[in-house]
Design an enzyme around this catalytic site. Structure first.
Site, PDB file in Angstrom:
ATOM      1  N   LYS A 108       0.821  -1.214   0.000  1.00 44.33           N
ATOM      2  CA  LYS A 108       0.000   0.000   0.000  1.00 44.33           C
ATOM      3  C   LYS A 108       0.855   1.264   0.000  1.00 44.33           C
ATOM      4  CE  LYS A 108      -4.281  -1.958   1.705  1.00 44.33           C
ATOM      5  NZ  LYS A 108      -3.881  -3.367   1.963  1.00 44.33           N
TER       6      LYS A 108
HETATM    7  C1  LIG Z   1      -4.457  -4.530   1.204  1.00 44.09           C
HETATM    8  C2  LIG Z   1      -3.645  -5.769   1.097  1.00 44.09           C
HETATM    9  C3  LIG Z   1      -3.957  -6.807   0.190  1.00 44.09           C
HETATM   10  C4  LIG Z   1      -5.190  -6.769  -0.704  1.00 44.09           C
HETATM   11  O1  LIG Z   1      -5.047  -5.876  -1.768  1.00 44.09           O
HETATM   12  P1  LIG Z   1      -6.352  -5.404  -2.586  1.00 44.09           P
HETATM   13  O2  LIG Z   1      -5.865  -4.386  -3.534  1.00 44.09           O
HETATM   14  O3  LIG Z   1      -7.284  -4.840  -1.553  1.00 44.09           O
HETATM   15  O4  LIG Z   1      -6.915  -6.604  -3.240  1.00 44.09           O
HETATM   16  C5  LIG Z   1      -3.116  -7.905   0.116  1.00 44.09           C
HETATM   17  N1  LIG Z   1      -2.036  -8.013   0.912  1.00 44.09           N
HETATM   18  C6  LIG Z   1      -1.697  -7.056   1.799  1.00 44.09           C
HETATM   19  C7  LIG Z   1      -0.505  -7.249   2.649  1.00 44.09           C
HETATM   20  C8  LIG Z   1      -2.477  -5.888   1.919  1.00 44.09           C
HETATM   21  O5  LIG Z   1      -2.140  -4.950   2.818  1.00 44.09           O
END
Ligand SMILES: *Cc1c(COP(=O)(O)O)cnc(C)c1O
Length: 437
Positions: A108
């Site tokens: 993120k």
């Molecule tokens: C948010 C997140 C996901 C999921 O990603 P999306 O874009 O919501 O499908 C997967 N792994 C981690 C570690 C995350 O923080």
């Protein structure tokens, strides 16, 4: 023709990237999507392996964003992504695209830091200040707080439920200081979200403090994610320059933002064979592909908790792209549910076979990839997007492997610093007076 952003419902005017980014949601309450997906220029596609991350991303972003001149886009991307996104080989068929080298050790960071630097550039042009208010159940808050830390003209107010997030998550949000205000709410995540929504909907307050938000429905978080798919393919070509390489991407998915960006990359002409969405027990998408009907559900708790989503909002964007036709979707996407037990077993297997420690989210992806490759249901090579560093999930990893690992340096630093938060009751009036200060 440059890209404009339209609401999925189409009840709002089309806008440029700047406005879509600043608004988050269209005035009709729906998600913004690009009105068309631009094609990568042939001279970029033919020389993919000659680019570095930043110059390739500059080419991609300039197709979506025309309000920032491309000579300014490059330096912005270098500031936002001051960390590498390497492709590492796990075995003969499988590669990991490590997206977790940013400050909070999760993917993120890629989107949050991009948004922060773009917003700051636009605010500089307008000589305006804004307050970003977000509610978090843990991970989004720390990525947003770090992404926007010390970014000029922006104040971030993060609301989190007191006592309901892990100590690591709390320390990552509450030790930054400066323009980051951590608000500890004596209530639940839903209380936090309700207060944030009410603040954003309060016209007087929103205007007075230029309120906006930075959650994952913002299209400003998707565009930067398109870049690393193209970069993943470019690195594969660098490792083994077969011009015909067209990998399959396996994406551990929750709210499906990551996968949406992958679809955009494919639509742009990036050589990508097909996609796999790997989910945990929150399997509404695998079920949808099997049965053809979509049933959102309340999420259940798993060990890959950042993917505990029962009604993924970005599925709308993928559906929009494939004409709301489940057969069309099936021709680009397979989806597999992986249980917590199999996730644990994959962490053990990969450590034993390859001396590589997976976090529980990436392990869901690797397990799905291994299963489908074994059954010859997907062609290799396969790239799994690796979404977090295992150091963020010490409890799961030590349970799986029976040993502990040193806490990574950025997390250690957060753990050692004093917590600074403002404790409040879950009352809108309290938030209101705090925001207008
Ligand atoms: C948010 C997140 C996901 C999921 O990603 P999306 O874009 O919501 O499908 C997967 N792994 C981690 C570690 C995350 O923080």
């Amino acid at each position: 023709m440059s890209v404009r952003f339209r609401s999925i419902l189409n009840d709002s005017p089309e806008v440029g990237f700047r406005e879509a980014l600043m608004r988050g949601l269209a005035p009709d309450g729906a998600l913004y999507v690009p009105n068309h997906i631009p094609k990568l220029p042939p001279e970029v596609l033919q020389h993919l392996s000659s680019f570095d991350l930043h110059s390739l991303s500059e080419q991609i972003c300039s197709l979506f964003i025309d309000e920032i001149p491309s000579q300014k886009l490059g330096p912005l991307l270098q500031k936002a992504w001051n960390f590498p996104i390497p492709l590492v080989q796990l075995d003969e068929n499988m590669y990991l695209l490590e997206l977790f080298h940013g400050p909070t050790l999760a993917f993120k960071d890629v989107g949050a830091r991009f948004m922060a630097h773009m917003m700051s550039a636009f605010l500089e042009q307008e000589e305006k200040d804004v307050t970003i208010v977000v509610a978090t159940s843990g991970d989004t808050g720390s990525a947003v707080a770090h992404g926007f830390h010390n970014v000029p003209r922006i104040r971030v107010v993060v609301l989190y439920p007191s006592g309901k997030i892990s100590r690591l998550q709390e320390q990552q949000m509450t030790t930054l200081g400066g323009n980051i205000v951590a608000v500890e709410v004596n209530g639940t995540f839903d209380d936090c979200q309700r207060m944030v929504k009410r603040a954003l909907a309060d016209e007087h307050l929103a205007r007075q403090c230029n309120l906006t938000t930075a959650n994952s429905i913002n299209v400003g978080r998707l565009i930067p994610q398109v870049c690393y798919y193209v970069w993943g393919v470019a690195q594969l070509l660098k490792l083994d320059d077969r011009s015909s390489y067209s990998p399959t991407f396996v994406v551990p998915s929750g709210n499906f933002g990551n996968l949406t960006a992958g679809f955009y990359a494919k639509w742009m002409g990036t050589p990508i064979r097909t996609f796999v969405a790997a989910t945990n027990a929150n399997d509404v998408v695998p079920e949808y592909l099997t049965t053809g009907t979509f049933h959102p559900r309340v999420s259940v708790r798993t060990i890959s908790n950042a993917m505990d989503v029962g009604d993924p909002s970005n599925l709308d964007r993928i559906q929009f792209l494939t004409g709301n036709d489940v057969d069309a979707l099936r021709s680009h996407l397979q989806s597999l549910r992986i249980s917590d037990e199999d996730t644990m077993e994959e962490i053990r297997y990969t450590e034993a076979e390859h001396a590589y420690v997976l976090d529980p989210h990436t392990a869901v992806g690797v397990r799905a990839a291994r299963d489908l490759i074994g059954r010859k249901l997907i062609p290799s090579p396969v790239i799994v997007t690796s979404t977090a560093h295992h150091g963020k999930f010490p409890e799961v990893v030590s349970e799986a492997l029976g040993k502990t690992y040193p806490v990574p340096a950025p997390l250690q630093k957060a753990l050692q610093q004093p917590k600074q938060s403002i404790k409040i009751e879950p009352e809108f009036e309290v938030l209101q007076s705090l925001l207008s200060r």
